[in-house]
Motif scaffolding. Structure first.
Motif, PDB file in Angstrom:
ATOM      1  N   PRO A  60       0.813  -1.214   0.000  1.00  0.00           N
ATOM      2  CA  PRO A  60       0.000   0.000   0.000  1.00  0.00           C
ATOM      3  C   PRO A  60       0.849   1.268   0.000  1.00  0.00           C
ATOM      4  O   PRO A  60       2.038   1.227   0.313  1.00  0.00           O
ATOM      5  N   ASP A 114       0.567   3.805   2.031  1.00  0.00           N
ATOM      6  CA  ASP A 114       0.986   4.128   3.399  1.00  0.00           C
ATOM      7  C   ASP A 114       1.739   2.943   4.001  1.00  0.00           C
ATOM      8  O   ASP A 114       1.665   1.819   3.496  1.00  0.00           O
ATOM      9  N   ALA A 117       1.722   0.230   6.060  1.00  0.00           N
ATOM     10  CA  ALA A 117       0.699  -0.568   6.732  1.00  0.00           C
ATOM     11  C   ALA A 117       1.359  -1.646   7.583  1.00  0.00           C
ATOM     12  O   ALA A 117       1.312  -2.841   7.284  1.00  0.00           O
ATOM     13  N   LEU A 118       2.017  -1.195   8.646  1.00  0.00           N
ATOM     14  CA  LEU A 118       2.712  -2.111   9.558  1.00  0.00           C
ATOM     15  C   LEU A 118       2.356  -1.708  10.989  1.00  0.00           C
ATOM     16  O   LEU A 118       1.826  -0.619  11.205  1.00  0.00           O
ATOM     17  N   TYR A 119       2.697  -2.571  11.948  1.00  0.00           N
ATOM     18  CA  TYR A 119       2.437  -2.256  13.356  1.00  0.00           C
ATOM     19  C   TYR A 119       3.721  -1.686  13.961  1.00  0.00           C
ATOM     20  O   TYR A 119       4.701  -2.415  14.152  1.00  0.00           O
ATOM     21  N   THR A 128       4.808  -0.722  16.852  1.00  0.00           N
ATOM     22  CA  THR A 128       5.396  -1.158  18.128  1.00  0.00           C
ATOM     23  C   THR A 128       5.843  -2.622  18.088  1.00  0.00           C
ATOM     24  O   THR A 128       6.360  -3.140  19.075  1.00  0.00           O
ATOM     25  N   MET A 129       5.622  -3.255  16.940  1.00  0.00           N
ATOM     26  CA  MET A 129       6.109  -4.641  16.797  1.00  0.00           C
ATOM     27  C   MET A 129       7.424  -4.619  16.009  1.00  0.00           C
ATOM     28  O   MET A 129       7.677  -3.704  15.233  1.00  0.00           O
ATOM     29  N   ASP A 165       8.401  -9.691  13.761  1.00  0.00           N
ATOM     30  CA  ASP A 165       7.032  -9.993  14.185  1.00  0.00           C
ATOM     31  C   ASP A 165       6.012  -9.525  13.151  1.00  0.00           C
ATOM     32  O   ASP A 165       4.997 -10.192  12.921  1.00  0.00           O
ATOM     33  N   PHE A 208       3.558 -12.049  11.236  1.00  0.00           N
ATOM     34  CA  PHE A 208       2.105 -11.839  11.282  1.00  0.00           C
ATOM     35  C   PHE A 208       1.509 -11.846   9.881  1.00  0.00           C
ATOM     36  O   PHE A 208       0.545 -12.568   9.613  1.00  0.00           O
ATOM     37  N   TRP A 209       2.113 -11.063   8.987  1.00  0.00           N
ATOM     38  CA  TRP A 209       1.550 -10.995   7.631  1.00  0.00           C
ATOM     39  C   TRP A 209       1.691 -12.328   6.909  1.00  0.00           C
ATOM     40  O   TRP A 209       0.804 -12.722   6.145  1.00  0.00           O
ATOM     41  N   ASN A 252       7.629  -2.660   4.431  1.00  0.00           N
ATOM     42  CA  ASN A 252       6.271  -2.606   3.866  1.00  0.00           C
ATOM     43  C   ASN A 252       6.193  -3.471   2.608  1.00  0.00           C
ATOM     44  O   ASN A 252       5.203  -4.175   2.384  1.00  0.00           O
ATOM     45  N   ALA A 307       6.560  -7.323   3.615  1.00  0.00           N
ATOM     46  CA  ALA A 307       5.334  -7.966   4.112  1.00  0.00           C
ATOM     47  C   ALA A 307       4.498  -8.518   2.961  1.00  0.00           C
ATOM     48  O   ALA A 307       3.816  -9.540   3.106  1.00  0.00           O
TER      49      ALA A 307
END
Lengths: 311, 399
Positions: free
Chosen positions: A80, A82, A84-86, A88-89, A93, A97-98, A142, A145
């Protein structure tokens, strides 16, 4: 591999995508070039099954977005616009997750995450939190992922916005390499040079319409005026512009920057330069600078739409 | 399966967030300590006032030693009575005037010398008229001791006098010894003929009440945090990215709900454990009841988070509306001041607050309650959960 056929999308009474049609072959790198607000991201969102559309159809490997969105989602990886990740992880990780969200087992996700970290050149930062990364590094993760499940098609929506040149080069080289390895790429941008560098075929989109599709050479050959002469003048003079328009080699004139910069599309630059300057002098208009620009996609876009890609 | 992956991700993000951890776990513990200690009087907790008694003892009378050592400093009174030995009656009066002691006792020399005649010399009790209750406590203790001593002495003397007329000196000696032993044994043994039992519910202490109140209030913050988690996911495009993976919308929504639920359960579990260990808060005899109510409440706050996420568009609105809502609900639900001091009408209105049902259930469990008494709050909490989850899920799926 991907067929976008006469797709229309409206938000309320505003039609933002107006019958977009193009196709992408397996292993191809296809660029969607257009200014901000042209409809690139909306088109990408519809391909990914995130936005429903009003008319037309989109298919990937023969599966329709309308009828088999899950089959399509398995085949594509989306980067994307933007980040699009977390934040604080950690990078690892996030990738795990992805990966799991694409159906990888923990073991497979872990192995693939290391491979992906190598691809994006951030293996040494695997355990660091995303919030500690620079803009360029975040962009690389990004992209990473979207690579976790080895997608057949990688769709990238302006992946280099707001990053330093070094990170941009790294990303472009990475994408080029992925394409060489056989991955189909769909790359949207308003940076002409990125699309030129990466893509074999290019679609130019503006106001929700694909106004030209082809290879770079095809598109440039379509330019009715082969060259653009940029002329910066002391002050705007209407009679000058009218007189320039009557010259036989002038195809089109676009005024820019408070009407002090003229972009003159000509079919013969050799003959034109002297005539243009003398016409200006005759009209008592001072010429500050004059520059001959080789034809490129920017020129084409300017000619087709009357505005710059970055307007 | 993917719902659990999303839920675990959300739980980890929130649990490892230091600011969030402080706010959701550390802060309620601190508030419980402050409110529980400061406002214990509000809960009607009563105990005898601590009393300092000054004693002037002339000579070494054995009965005086028993009074001081075994009675006033004995295990039954040691928590409420402290004894201060004073040199003279004059000093005793000074101490009393200066409020260094609450009451004074002057024991005469050879206090018990006439005890064989069933008499004791008079003990002088000095009390501060401003401390009537404390004076009366000391008077009762003293009177009770003197009466007991005189009764035992008189009865022993009577038995011995009559027995002397019919028994030989040897038999009399044996009887005397036996009688003294029996009286001593009877005096020292606790009353076994009276069985102690309680009727009605146990009183809930201030610390217990505010532990339950803070648990109910701070779990309510999960509505706000859960809502913000949804909005944040939407704003940062991670929701769009999630939806571009081969994952159904419903799985994503269930994952978000479960993540919030995991955190609420962990928060409550940690809070109960910490308050039990640190402040000795008794959460009730029936742990299953506490767990069930906690679980139902955690589901309802997680459900409400889904409902609000479906209608609130940005974090700013969530912060404003959520902050205000939590304050109103906390006040209404009895988390700030006990509901019992509210007017009747407000007590009825408080039924709309889910934290009220949780709080009242926790305190009921602490006081001792039955499963049937908990059926109403369980039903209410589950109804809130089902309604909010259904409406929230429907609306979020449509959006």
């Amino acid at each position: 591999m991907l067929e976008v056929s006469k797709v229309r999308k409206s938000f309320g009474k505003t039609e933002v995508v107006k019958g977009v049609t193009f196709s992408v072959e397996r292993g191809e790198a296809f660029g969607l070039l257009g200014p901000n607000g042209a409809g690139k991201s909306t088109t990408i969102s519809m391909i990914c099954g995130l936005l429903p559309f009003n008319e037309g159809d989109i298919t990937v490997d023969g599966y329709s977005v309308k009828n088999n969105p899950m089959e399509i989602k398995k085949r594509i990886g989306v980067v994307p616009q933007d980040i699009a990740l977390y934040p604080t992880m950690s990078a690892m990780d996030n990738l795990l997750f992805w990966g799991k969200m694409y159906g990888l087992s923990r073991k497979n996700a872990l192995n693939r995450a290391y491979e992906v970290l190598d691809i994006v050149g951030l293996r040494d930062r695997a355990k660091d939190k995303i919030e500690t990364f620079s803009g360029g590094m975040k962009r690389r993760i990004n992209i990473g992922a979207a690579l976790m499940h080895r997608p057949q098609i990688l769709i990238m929506d302006e992946p280099t916005v707001g990053i330093d040149p070094q990170s941009r080069n790294h990303i472009l080289e990475t994408v080029k390499q992925l394409n060489k390895e056989g991955m189909t790429i769909i790359y949207t941008s308003h940076y002409m040079e990125e699309v030129e560098f990466l893509c074999e075929r290019i679609g130019i989109i503006d106001h929700g319409e694909v106004i030209a599709v082809g290879t770079k050479e095809d598109l440039i050959n379509r330019l009715s005026g082969g060259t653009v002469i940029k002329m910066e003048i002391g002050h705007y003079n209407k009679s000058l512009v009218e007189e320039l328009n009557t010259l036989p080699f002038v195809e089109k004139i676009v005024t820019k920057d408070d009407e002090r910069e003229l972009e003159i599309f000509v079919n013969s630059s050799h003959q034109a330069l002297g005539e243009l300057v003398s016409t200006a002098v005759k009209n008592n208009v001072e010429v500050s600078t004059i520059q001959v620009q080789e034809p490129n996609l920017e020129t084409l876009f300017l000619q087709l739409t009357g505005r710059s890609l970055r307007d | 399966m993917k719902s659990f992956i999303i839920a675990w991700k959300d739980f980890k993000i929130r649990f490892t967030d230091r600011k969030g951890f402080f706010m959701m776990i550390f802060f309620p513990v601190i508030l419980t300590a402050i409110l529980g200690s400061a406002l214990s009087g509000v809960m009607g907790e009563t105990s005898l006032p601590k009393t300092t008694i000054g004693i002037v003892q002339t000579g070494n009378d054995p009965l005086a030693a028993v009074l001081i050592k075994d009675v006033l400093k004995g295990k039954d009174l040691k928590d409420i009575v402290s004894v201060k030995q004073v040199d003279s009656e004059k000093q005793l009066k000074t101490f009393l005037r200066d409020e260094k002691i609450d009451a004074g006792i002057v024991i005469p020399s050879n206090w018990s010398q006439d005890l064989q005649n069933g008499q004791l010399k008079q003990v002088k009790l000095l009390v501060d008229p401003g401390k009537e209750l404390k004076g009366s406590i000391v008077n009762t203790i003293l009177q009770s001791f003197v009466n007991r001593v005189v009764t035992v002495s008189t009865s022993t003397k009577t038995v011995i006098t009559h027995s002397a007329q019919i028994l030989s000196p040897n038999d009399l000696k044996g009887l005397t010894g036996q009688l003294i032993n029996s009286l001593q044994k009877a005096a020292n043994e606790p009353y076994k003929s009276v069985q102690n039992s309680t009727i009605g519910k146990r009183m809930v202490s201030g610390m217990q009440y505010y532990a339950a109140a803070m648990a109910a209030m701070f779990l309510l913050f999960n509505v706000l945090n859960g809502t913000k988690s949804f909005i944040n996911e939407r704003d940062t495009e991670t929701l769009a990215r999630l939806m571009s993976t081969p994952t159904r919308k419903l799985s994503i929504l269930v994952g978000k709900f479960l993540g919030n639920l995991y955190f609420a359960i962990a928060q409550l579990g940690i809070f109960i454990t910490v308050t039990s260990l640190l402040f000795k808060v008794n959460w009730g005899e029936n742990l299953m009841q506490t767990i069930l109510i906690g679980f139902c409440y955690a589901i309802s706050v997680s459900g409400l988070a889904m409902l609000f996420a479906a209608f609130i568009k940005n974090e700013k609105t969530a912060d404003t509306a959520g902050g205000l809502g939590i304050q109103i609900f906390s006040l209404l639900g009895g988390s700030m001041v006990p509901i019992m001091i509210f007017p009747k009408a407000l007590q009825t209105v408080s039924n709309i607050a889910p934290n009220k049902w949780a709080l009242s259930s926790f305190t009921e469990i602490m006081a001792g309650t039955t499963w049937s008494d908990l059926s109403l709050p369980i039903t209410v909490l589950l109804t809130i959960s089902i309604l909010s989850i259904t409406i929230g899920t429907w609306r979020l799926q449509v959006k």
